[in-house]
Write an enzyme that holds these catalytic residues in place. Sequence first.
Site, mmCIF file in Angstrom:
data_model
loop_
_atom_site.group_PDB
_atom_site.id
_atom_site.type_symbol
_atom_site.label_atom_id
_atom_site.label_comp_id
_atom_site.label_asym_id
_atom_site.label_seq_id
_atom_site.Cartn_x
_atom_site.Cartn_y
_atom_site.Cartn_z
ATOM 1 N N ASP A 1 0.712 -82.267 17.836
ATOM 2 C CA ASP A 1 -0.400 -81.136 19.298
ATOM 3 C C ASP A 1 -1.731 -80.695 17.910
ATOM 4 O O ASP A 1 -1.956 -80.009 17.240
ATOM 5 C CB ASP A 1 0.270 -80.244 19.959
ATOM 6 C CG ASP A 1 -0.354 -80.031 21.414
ATOM 7 O OD1 ASP A 1 -1.601 -80.886 21.616
ATOM 8 O OD2 ASP A 1 0.291 -79.556 21.955
ATOM 9 N N ASP B 1 13.263 -77.395 20.066
ATOM 10 C CA ASP B 1 12.217 -76.599 20.069
ATOM 11 C C ASP B 1 13.386 -75.257 18.579
ATOM 12 O O ASP B 1 12.036 -74.773 17.939
ATOM 13 C CB ASP B 1 11.682 -75.997 20.583
ATOM 14 C CG ASP B 1 10.361 -76.747 20.608
ATOM 15 O OD1 ASP B 1 10.673 -77.981 20.307
ATOM 16 O OD2 ASP B 1 9.430 -76.591 21.207
ATOM 17 N N ARG C 1 2.040 -74.288 31.775
ATOM 18 C CA ARG C 1 1.528 -74.366 30.055
ATOM 19 C C ARG C 1 -0.286 -75.127 30.795
ATOM 20 O O ARG C 1 -0.375 -75.841 30.401
ATOM 21 C CB ARG C 1 2.048 -75.334 29.304
ATOM 22 C CG ARG C 1 2.540 -74.953 28.181
ATOM 23 C CD ARG C 1 2.800 -76.657 26.773
ATOM 24 N NE ARG C 1 2.866 -75.424 25.377
ATOM 25 C CZ ARG C 1 3.014 -76.777 24.482
ATOM 26 N NH1 ARG C 1 2.557 -78.124 24.498
ATOM 27 N NH2 ARG C 1 3.070 -75.909 22.871
ATOM 28 N N ASP D 1 5.837 -86.569 24.146
ATOM 29 C CA ASP D 1 6.688 -85.242 24.499
ATOM 30 C C ASP D 1 6.023 -85.128 25.519
ATOM 31 O O ASP D 1 5.728 -86.016 26.881
ATOM 32 C CB ASP D 1 5.535 -83.883 23.588
ATOM 33 C CG ASP D 1 6.452 -82.586 23.691
ATOM 34 O OD1 ASP D 1 7.250 -82.513 24.833
ATOM 35 O OD2 ASP D 1 5.965 -81.935 22.986
ATOM 36 N N MET D 2 6.857 -84.398 26.362
ATOM 37 C CA MET D 2 6.614 -83.866 27.905
ATOM 38 C C MET D 2 7.640 -82.447 28.495
ATOM 39 O O MET D 2 8.839 -81.729 28.018
ATOM 40 C CB MET D 2 7.591 -85.385 29.003
ATOM 41 C CG MET D 2 7.459 -85.072 30.382
ATOM 42 S SD MET D 2 8.515 -83.656 31.272
ATOM 43 C CE MET D 2 9.789 -83.461 31.202
#
Length: 733
Positions: free
Chosen positions: A370, A549, A446, A481-482
């Site tokens: 990211d 994660d 987010r 990603d999601m």
Amino acid sequence: MPITIDEGRRLFTITTDHATYQLGVHPLGFLMHYYYGPRTDGTDFSYLPQYRDRGLSPQPADAHDDRTVSCDAMPLEYPCQGSGDFRTVCLRVRRPVEGQDAWGCDLRYAGHRLLDQAPCPDGLPVMARPAGSGRTLQITLRDQEAGVEAVLYYTAYESCDVIARQAVIRNIGADGLTVVKAASAGLDLYQPQPWDALTLYGRWAGERNVQRQRLGHGTFAIGSTRGASSAQHNPFIAVCEPDAGEDHGCCYGLLLVYSGGFSIQAQRDQFDQTRLTMGMDDEGLAAVLAPGGSLTTPQAMLVFSAAGLGAMSRRLHDAIRGFLLPKAPALRPVLLNSWEACYFDIDEKRILTLARQAADLGMDMLVMDDGWFGHRDDDRSSLGDWTADRRKFPDGLSGLSAKIKAMGLKFGLWLEPEMVSMDSDLYRAHPEWVLAVPGRAPHSARDQYVLDMTNPEVAAYLWEKLSRLLAEDGIDYVKWDMNRNITEAWSNTPGRHGALLHDYIKAVYALLQRLTAAFPAVLFEGCAAGGGRFDAGMLACVPQIWCSDDTDPIERLAIQYGTSLAYPACVMTCHVSVSPNHQTGRSTPLTTRGIVAMAGVLGYELDPAALTDRQKDEIRAQVARYRDIAPLMMEGDLYRLTPGPDETELVGWMHVAKDRRRAVVSAVATAVHANAPTAYIRLAGLDPDTMYAIEGRPQPLSGQALMAGGLPLGEVRGDYPAWQLMLTAAGED
Ligand code: DGJ
């Protein structure tokens, strides 16, 4: 032939290498479930269900008051609401009658066929067809008056003992039909024995913990209403005998090939019969079918093992590897990911420094996570603006990737295509592209919204952006990603709001499949804030998924142990990160982190600049060793040697090559004690008659000795010690 049909008795038998499944037609047309268990050739199990007058249980009109006939008590293949069955059912529909909605239908057998092809997947991921003809049984159930048909499919995968099931619900004449529940499969375990259910529950950074519990009277239910399979529950259940363990006992495993929300129910009824249903989320479902319209349910994989949970897992692993995963080499590139090394603090200089270090450590690929696009300096902006931030990357992505490739490395990139930030050019230009209920501001999470993937303009935009990136910027790998779930199931395009969540995930599959087909050399990895969409549906599109994660190796023991119940090592990506760990603050040895991460697809996610020379050497050795053992670990058989970390202080597992000539044994101690007992580990899966050389030990031992007596690991000292031993059959190098 794995499927045999006795036309006279209207009996259907599906036989796999170790299991038999049998169903048949009741004289009144109900589709009965007769048997699912150890393989028995040539038995007619229709003698098993007992038809008794159950007093108050209801009879259909055509039973003419024969009180022994009641769907409320009979074992059924695809029970429906409206047939007098008060239990959890597979199908619930509504249809207009005299201007109002009437509930229910009464499905009866209408015909069958043996097919050479699996059903049309209707945009859903499904297992590849097994070789040979006549491997799929199609049975049609119909309620003509209600205008409903349910077409059931059963496909036999003999070698891995899997039966894939799927149902298609059709409107065959109702003025309008609303499907509010359509399970992929139901399974009536109707003999009144006790069962344990094993499910995988969790949360962000703590996915797929094993929960085992006795099924009591009532309904045990898990599921996801989030529009994704979720970190909270996985679309998998194992139901086993209470004393079943790794190597003994009868177990049924059910795994849904689907990445959207789901629903699993296990219900023990008044007669101690247990009914399982599995399918897409029905809390968010009200699919309106016009006359002629249909709804295809996701595929469910059913596996049976009479040899315990270990064999159940190995059969599922074989099924996933053999029939579901897209093609990918057993040895995937060992990568260095920038996330835990830099988070959002990246630019060309930092990424190139990381790349140089990755090359120096013998790795294959640098993945830029990211923070590379728009003006994304934190997680509050720019999703949707998939153009490199020129402040950070003056030569763009293609310039960066050329420099990385010049170091002999591959280049990978993070993307989150399904999302748009509130602060983004894309959202400012197209606020109507997000999922939102008219007149209400959508929820953010987010600081991002979910794009309406069912909108063709959104799909076209993403295709254009992503295909250009992949075509022009030298990208070898994509981390897809999601990071948030769906709160508003409403599309601004005309469509089926009542099936929006289902259509959403189908649109995600469509884009992924289009991209993976157009760019077959690019390795795709699934991710959803870690393992929030870790399921067999995604695994039909991508060969590996970021497990969690949480990179703390001790926490990972539980996550990877739970994941292994259903999913093989080659789909779990696992990274060695820094110590103390960023998620837990715990310190662990590099050796332990390496051994735990090698239980899946190995990668690194740390800043090598902070490593000592000794640690760098150790990483070089880990990478080299992984290259040696990865094919065996990714393609071999997994044996869990101990219970999960909640129940033991020594967690052990091993991977055995299919020909049993090599094996790798791994173990981690999660606690140490003064003057402690010696640690031993008993092995499994070896050839009893083969002598194995054991790494670091002078004396070879027979498979029989290693499986009966085991191996002393020695004294357990220090913080979280770990062992990894290679076993090689005598005579092999
Ligand atoms: C969630 C992923 O799981 C992480 O690995 C990382 O890619 C972040 N998203 C980036 O935002």
